[in-house]
Design a protein around this motif. Structure first.
Motif, mmCIF file in Angstrom:
data_model
loop_
_atom_site.group_PDB
_atom_site.id
_atom_site.type_symbol
_atom_site.label_atom_id
_atom_site.label_comp_id
_atom_site.label_asym_id
_atom_site.label_seq_id
_atom_site.Cartn_x
_atom_site.Cartn_y
_atom_site.Cartn_z
ATOM 1 N N UNK A 101 0.411 -1.423 -0.337
ATOM 2 C CA UNK A 101 0.284 0.293 0.306
ATOM 3 C C UNK A 101 0.978 1.715 0.357
ATOM 4 N N UNK A 102 1.445 1.462 0.657
ATOM 5 C CA UNK A 102 2.875 1.895 0.819
ATOM 6 C C UNK A 102 4.236 1.743 0.872
ATOM 7 N N UNK A 103 5.365 2.413 0.763
ATOM 8 C CA UNK A 103 6.464 2.639 0.921
ATOM 9 C C UNK A 103 6.974 2.845 2.392
ATOM 10 N N UNK A 104 6.925 2.211 2.975
ATOM 11 C CA UNK A 104 6.377 2.467 5.152
ATOM 12 C C UNK A 104 8.559 2.362 5.410
ATOM 13 N N UNK A 105 9.277 1.677 4.482
ATOM 14 C CA UNK A 105 10.648 2.496 4.565
ATOM 15 C C UNK A 105 11.066 4.007 4.118
ATOM 16 N N UNK A 141 2.803 -2.865 13.026
ATOM 17 C CA UNK A 141 3.440 -2.077 12.178
ATOM 18 C C UNK A 141 4.809 -2.267 12.674
ATOM 19 N N UNK A 142 5.055 -3.432 13.035
ATOM 20 C CA UNK A 142 6.699 -3.912 12.787
ATOM 21 C C UNK A 142 6.274 -4.736 11.392
ATOM 22 N N UNK A 147 12.908 -0.917 9.300
ATOM 23 C CA UNK A 147 13.497 -0.883 9.571
ATOM 24 C C UNK A 147 13.570 -0.542 11.207
ATOM 25 N N UNK A 148 12.124 -0.920 11.262
ATOM 26 C CA UNK A 148 12.129 -0.147 13.599
ATOM 27 C C UNK A 148 12.070 0.988 13.545
ATOM 28 N N UNK A 153 9.237 -3.034 18.058
ATOM 29 C CA UNK A 153 9.657 -3.501 18.487
ATOM 30 C C UNK A 153 9.775 -3.727 20.106
ATOM 31 N N UNK A 154 10.606 -2.814 20.040
ATOM 32 C CA UNK A 154 11.119 -2.391 21.827
ATOM 33 C C UNK A 154 9.868 -2.225 22.669
ATOM 34 N N UNK A 155 8.770 -1.593 21.909
ATOM 35 C CA UNK A 155 7.239 -2.400 22.613
ATOM 36 C C UNK A 155 6.979 -3.149 23.227
#
Length: 172
Positions: A101-105, A141-142, A147-148, A153-155
């Motif tokens: 759907x999009x470039x999330x990076x 989200x992850x 690239x987090x 990932x921390x959450x």
């Protein structure tokens, strides 16, 4: 040099699509932060003037979240997620959003707003002890943020650590 309060209240950040009085009310929240009753009155004023504006929901979410009034923050973060889905022309259900759907990076633009809102939603759900729902949002989200950069990932690790600690407490 210090800006006077009036100049600070009159500044414009939201590209002109937020009514000036609603934006002024949001700025007034900061000026009156120490007075919870007054600052909440300004949040309510902004909501009455622009009930569907992203900036107002973001401001209301932050107000209630930082006041530790988490249940009151929830409808505003939910509205923020819905708005981010609409702005990006994503499916109405965030569960159905994929990397196609999009470039999330790319860390700029509207896809980032979506990730940020979904991360806030997931963390808030976890804080409200709706752990599985919160984990599900943070896992999305992850999945999208390879690239987090959002720190999902921390959450998730914090949530999982808390769940293990609670399980250990139950064994006592």
């Amino acid at each position: 040099m210090m800006l006077d309060d009036e100049a600070w209240l009159e500044r414009r950040y939201y590209g002109g699509d937020l009514p000036a009085e609603a934006e002024r009310a949001l700025h007034a929240v900061g000026l009156h932060w120490e007075d919870e009753e007054a600052s909440e009155a300004y949040i309510r004023q902004a909501l009455s003037l622009a009930p569907n504006h992203l900036a107002v929901h973001f401001g209301a979410y932050k107000f209630y979240y930082y006041r530790r009034r988490l249940r009151e923050a929830l409808p505003h973060v939910e509205a923020w997620v819905v708005d981010a889905l609409r702005r990006n022309s994503f499916p109405d259900d965030w569960h159905k959003v994929t990397g196609d759907h999009a470039d999330f990076n790319n860390f700029d633009g509207e896809p980032r707003v979506f990730l940020f809102s979904l991360r806030a939603y997931g963390w808030l759900l976890a804080r409200l002890r709706r752990i599985e729902e919160g984990r599900e949002a943070l896992l999305k989200v992850a999945e999208l943020d390879l690239k987090d950069r959002m720190g999902a990932l921390r959450l998730l690790a914090i949530i999982d650590q808390g769940s293990r600690a609670e399980a250990d407490d139950d064994d006592d």
